[in-house]
Design a protein around this motif. Structure first.
Motif, PDB file in Angstrom:
ATOM      1  N   ALA A  47       0.829  -1.210   0.000  1.00  0.00           N
ATOM      2  CA  ALA A  47       0.000   0.000   0.000  1.00  0.00           C
ATOM      3  C   ALA A  47       0.862   1.257   0.000  1.00  0.00           C
ATOM      4  O   ALA A  47       0.818   2.067   0.933  1.00  0.00           O
ATOM      5  N   ILE A  48       1.644   1.428  -1.053  1.00  0.00           N
ATOM      6  CA  ILE A  48       2.517   2.590  -1.175  1.00  0.00           C
ATOM      7  C   ILE A  48       1.948   3.559  -2.208  1.00  0.00           C
ATOM      8  O   ILE A  48       0.909   3.293  -2.799  1.00  0.00           O
ATOM      9  N   ASP A  49       2.629   4.689  -2.421  1.00  0.00           N
ATOM     10  CA  ASP A  49       2.124   5.673  -3.376  1.00  0.00           C
ATOM     11  C   ASP A  49       1.980   5.086  -4.771  1.00  0.00           C
ATOM     12  O   ASP A  49       1.030   5.408  -5.498  1.00  0.00           O
ATOM     13  N   TYR A  50       2.915   4.239  -5.164  1.00  0.00           N
ATOM     14  CA  TYR A  50       2.838   3.612  -6.481  1.00  0.00           C
ATOM     15  C   TYR A  50       1.582   2.740  -6.583  1.00  0.00           C
ATOM     16  O   TYR A  50       0.955   2.655  -7.640  1.00  0.00           O
ATOM     17  N   ALA A  51       1.212   2.091  -5.472  1.00  0.00           N
ATOM     18  CA  ALA A  51       0.030   1.236  -5.477  1.00  0.00           C
ATOM     19  C   ALA A  51      -1.234   2.051  -5.710  1.00  0.00           C
ATOM     20  O   ALA A  51      -2.148   1.613  -6.417  1.00  0.00           O
ATOM     21  N   ALA A  52      -1.302   3.250  -5.120  1.00  0.00           N
ATOM     22  CA  ALA A  52      -2.479   4.101  -5.313  1.00  0.00           C
ATOM     23  C   ALA A  52      -2.629   4.470  -6.784  1.00  0.00           C
ATOM     24  O   ALA A  52      -3.732   4.465  -7.339  1.00  0.00           O
ATOM     25  N   ALA A  53      -1.508   4.796  -7.441  1.00  0.00           N
ATOM     26  CA  ALA A  53      -1.552   5.164  -8.859  1.00  0.00           C
ATOM     27  C   ALA A  53      -1.911   3.959  -9.720  1.00  0.00           C
ATOM     28  O   ALA A  53      -2.711   4.067 -10.660  1.00  0.00           O
ATOM     29  N   VAL A  54      -1.354   2.788  -9.423  1.00  0.00           N
ATOM     30  CA  VAL A  54      -1.663   1.579 -10.191  1.00  0.00           C
ATOM     31  C   VAL A  54      -3.126   1.195  -9.986  1.00  0.00           C
ATOM     32  O   VAL A  54      -3.820   0.795 -10.936  1.00  0.00           O
ATOM     33  N   ALA A  55      -3.621   1.327  -8.752  1.00  0.00           N
ATOM     34  CA  ALA A  55      -5.025   1.004  -8.477  1.00  0.00           C
ATOM     35  C   ALA A  55      -5.948   1.929  -9.260  1.00  0.00           C
ATOM     36  O   ALA A  55      -6.977   1.494  -9.803  1.00  0.00           O
ATOM     37  N   ARG A  56      -5.577   3.196  -9.338  1.00  0.00           N
ATOM     38  CA  ARG A  56      -6.407   4.170 -10.059  1.00  0.00           C
ATOM     39  C   ARG A  56      -6.490   3.822 -11.548  1.00  0.00           C
ATOM     40  O   ARG A  56      -7.568   3.821 -12.144  1.00  0.00           O
ATOM     41  N   ILE A  57      -5.360   3.499 -12.164  1.00  0.00           N
ATOM     42  CA  ILE A  57      -5.376   3.191 -13.590  1.00  0.00           C
ATOM     43  C   ILE A  57      -5.987   1.814 -13.843  1.00  0.00           C
ATOM     44  O   ILE A  57      -6.614   1.583 -14.872  1.00  0.00           O
ATOM     45  N   GLY A  58      -5.852   0.902 -12.880  1.00  0.00           N
ATOM     46  CA  GLY A  58      -6.499  -0.402 -13.014  1.00  0.00           C
ATOM     47  C   GLY A  58      -8.013  -0.273 -13.003  1.00  0.00           C
ATOM     48  O   GLY A  58      -8.715  -0.906 -13.798  1.00  0.00           O
ATOM     49  N   ASP A  59      -8.529   0.585 -12.115  1.00  0.00           N
ATOM     50  CA  ASP A  59      -9.962   0.846 -12.070  1.00  0.00           C
ATOM     51  C   ASP A  59     -10.424   1.480 -13.379  1.00  0.00           C
ATOM     52  O   ASP A  59     -11.480   1.140 -13.917  1.00  0.00           O
ATOM     53  N   PHE A  60      -9.624   2.392 -13.919  1.00  0.00           N
ATOM     54  CA  PHE A  60      -9.942   3.058 -15.185  1.00  0.00           C
ATOM     55  C   PHE A  60     -10.019   2.043 -16.328  1.00  0.00           C
ATOM     56  O   PHE A  60     -10.852   2.162 -17.233  1.00  0.00           O
ATOM     57  N   LEU A  61      -9.158   1.018 -16.297  1.00  0.00           N
ATOM     58  CA  LEU A  61      -9.140   0.006 -17.354  1.00  0.00           C
ATOM     59  C   LEU A  61     -10.231  -1.048 -17.187  1.00  0.00           C
ATOM     60  O   LEU A  61     -10.359  -1.945 -18.024  1.00  0.00           O
ATOM     61  N   GLY A  62     -11.013  -0.959 -16.114  1.00  0.00           N
ATOM     62  CA  GLY A  62     -12.133  -1.873 -15.944  1.00  0.00           C
ATOM     63  C   GLY A  62     -11.885  -3.043 -15.022  1.00  0.00           C
ATOM     64  O   GLY A  62     -12.711  -3.952 -14.936  1.00  0.00           O
ATOM     65  N   TYR A  63     -10.752  -3.063 -14.314  1.00  0.00           N
ATOM     66  CA  TYR A  63     -10.480  -4.144 -13.377  1.00  0.00           C
ATOM     67  C   TYR A  63     -11.200  -3.906 -12.044  1.00  0.00           C
ATOM     68  O   TYR A  63     -11.458  -2.760 -11.657  1.00  0.00           O
ATOM     69  N   ARG A  64     -11.514  -4.972 -11.345  1.00  0.00           N
ATOM     70  CA  ARG A  64     -11.986  -4.891  -9.968  1.00  0.00           C
ATOM     71  C   ARG A  64     -10.750  -4.975  -9.084  1.00  0.00           C
ATOM     72  O   ARG A  64     -10.125  -6.030  -8.982  1.00  0.00           O
ATOM     73  N   VAL A  65     -10.397  -3.857  -8.480  1.00  0.00           N
ATOM     74  CA  VAL A  65      -9.080  -3.714  -7.850  1.00  0.00           C
ATOM     75  C   VAL A  65      -9.137  -3.980  -6.351  1.00  0.00           C
ATOM     76  O   VAL A  65     -10.011  -3.470  -5.642  1.00  0.00           O
TER      77      VAL A  65
END
Length: 474
Positions: A315-333
């Motif tokens: 749960a680091i800053d990089y994870a927040a950014a990856v989670a955001r783009i994963g949600d944008f791409l349609g994944y259930r994060v």
């Protein structure tokens, strides 16, 4: 079509007929895949797209005509070398679009389908696109009785009492139709691993950072949704009733609507459940009563499988950014970290599940499949090694791990010592991401997402200016 369903459901609930255009076939460098949809509703409101702007004007007029007449239409659009100003795809591809009218009278099962998609429950919609069957007739198929429409929501069931001669003739199927409970291997091969949808045509063939504090905690879900439920398959239902109008149910649990004959409904139901288990979308072909190895009736199977999962560990800053783009791409994060001081919902986008648990323990107790993406950003051997040992031995579309090349070499050595084979280790994408020169967490997230997309569709990551040929290969 998933994106435009809220607007469609609103029109449907208000009893306002609308024209629904769906891409049912593509060739060459077409800009959208089968299943892409556009709708024209009351007041000429338009939602969705079938070509990214190339033929939307023509489809708009076609949809208005279909709403007025009630007759479904099938049209093909392609580029005209002789007349560059003709309506067509300037990218050089070709798309075939089915346009049908949707309203409570035309499609009684539509509300149940929309509700299932919104709730993340799997469902496949089969639609006749050509041949001696009612064009535009639909059959909605759920994996089993429990996930199907409730009696209250399936208004089409009330229409099932009157059979026509075709339906009565369908009660006795030939041996090919009876074989429909088991689909051929070609159909199962139609969806590439890791794809949300795979288009298909023909006879069952798819077209296709440093860690912070080490304070640890026990397991616990802080926020978000429950575990993924993977769609299964079921045997074909027994023969039921059907009407020529396609308004009746097929007489089986987990099924609503009809394609015109009982035999066709039975065969398509079996195939739809098989395609749904794969999350595949494409065309299948049958005889008038569901006979196999015949071409008379073309049916488009549009599968709405639950969104694929993205599991982000650390749960680091990089994870927040990856989670955001994963949600944008349609994944259930889902984001998982053993340190509650970092694994807090306020640090992540709304809708992202945040779990406090040891990463390897959480992964061992959750569900993954061939579409699942796993991003290991913990950057700490005590988390990374047991987590990757678990990840590399289970199904997943992508397994990436953050770290320097030195970290990667040391981690790989530890995993080999833990007994992982060379084949298992070859699945690891590390260092994670494509070489974009990324620096910030957001740029790194773009790099990771680019690698996921490239791996999913077989891309090279090479700039398009340095390549030749079709941009959208088929």
């Amino acid at each position: 079509m998933r994106e435009i369903l809220p607007a469609l459901h609103e029109w449907y609930a208000a009893g306002s007929p609308f024209g629904l255009a769906t891409v049912v076939a593509v060739s060459r460098s077409a800009p959208r895949d089968p299943g892409a949809a556009m709708a024209v509703g009351p007041g000429d409101e338009v939602v969705g797209s079938v070509s990214g702007g190339c033929v939307e004007g023509a489809v708009f007029e076609l949809a208005r005509e279909v709403v007025a007449s009630g007759e479904a239409r099938l049209e093909t659009f392609g580029y005209s070398d002789e007349d560059a100003f003709a309506v067509g795809l300037t990218c050089g591809g070709e798309i075939t679009v089915l346009v049908r009218r949707v309203s409570p009278a035309d499609d009684p099962a539509f509300a149940a389908v929309a509700e299932s998609v919104a709730a993340g429950r799997p469902v496949t919609v089969a639609t006749v696109i050509d041949g001696p069957a009612p064009r535009g007739a639909t059959l909605a198929v759920w994996p089993d009785a429990e996930s199907g429409p409730s009696p209250a929501s399936d208004s089409g069931a009330k229409a099932g009492a009157t059979q026509d001669s075709d339906a009565r003739a369908g009660a006795t199927q030939d041996s090919d139709a009876r074989a429909g409970a088991t689909q051929d291997s070609g159909a199962r091969a139609g969806a590439a691993p890791g794809t949300d949808t795979a288009s298909g045509t023909g006879h069952g063939t798819g077209t296709g950072s440093a860690s912070g504090t080490d304070t640890l905690a026990g397991a616990g879900t802080v926020s978000g949704r429950g575990p993924a439920v993977m769609p299964g398959t079921a045997a074909a239902p027994g023969a039921g009733t059907a009407t020529r109008s396609g308004a009746a149910t097929a007489g089986a649990a987990g099924v609503a609507g009809s394609l015109g004959t009982t035999g066709l409904d039975v065969a398509v139901t079996a195939d739809a459940r098989g395609e749904l288990a794969l999350g595949a979308t494409g065309q299948r072909h049958y005889g008038p009563h569901g006979e196999r190895r015949e071409d008379a009736v073309s049916v488009f199977l549009h599968s709405f499988a639950p969104p694929p999962r993205m599991l982000v560990f650390g749960a680091i800053d990089y994870a927040a950014a990856v989670a955001r783009i994963g949600d944008f791409l349609g994944y259930r994060v889902t984001v998982c970290d053993a340190r509650p001081v970092f694994a807090t919902p306020k640090r992540f986008p709304p809708g992202v599940e945040v779990v406090v648990d040891w990463p390897h323990r959480y992964l061992g107790g959750t569900t993954t499949d061939a579409r699942t993406v796993i991003c290991v950003l913990t950057h700490d051997p005590k988390f990374d090694v047991p987590l990757l040992e678990e990840a590399l031995r289970r199904p997943a579309a992508y397994i990436g791990a953050m770290g320097s090349r030195r970290t990667h070499d040391e981690r790989r050595e530890r995993l080999a010592e833990a007994g992982l084979t060379e084949r298992e280790l070859s699945r690891l994408r590390s260092p994670v991401g494509l070489d974009l020169g990324a620096r910030t967490p957001e740029e790194v997230a773009v790099s990771v997402a680019a690698e996921i997309v490239a791996l999913r569709w077989g891309g090279t990551g090479t700039p398009l200016t340095a390549t030749a040929g079709a941009i959208h290969p088929r």
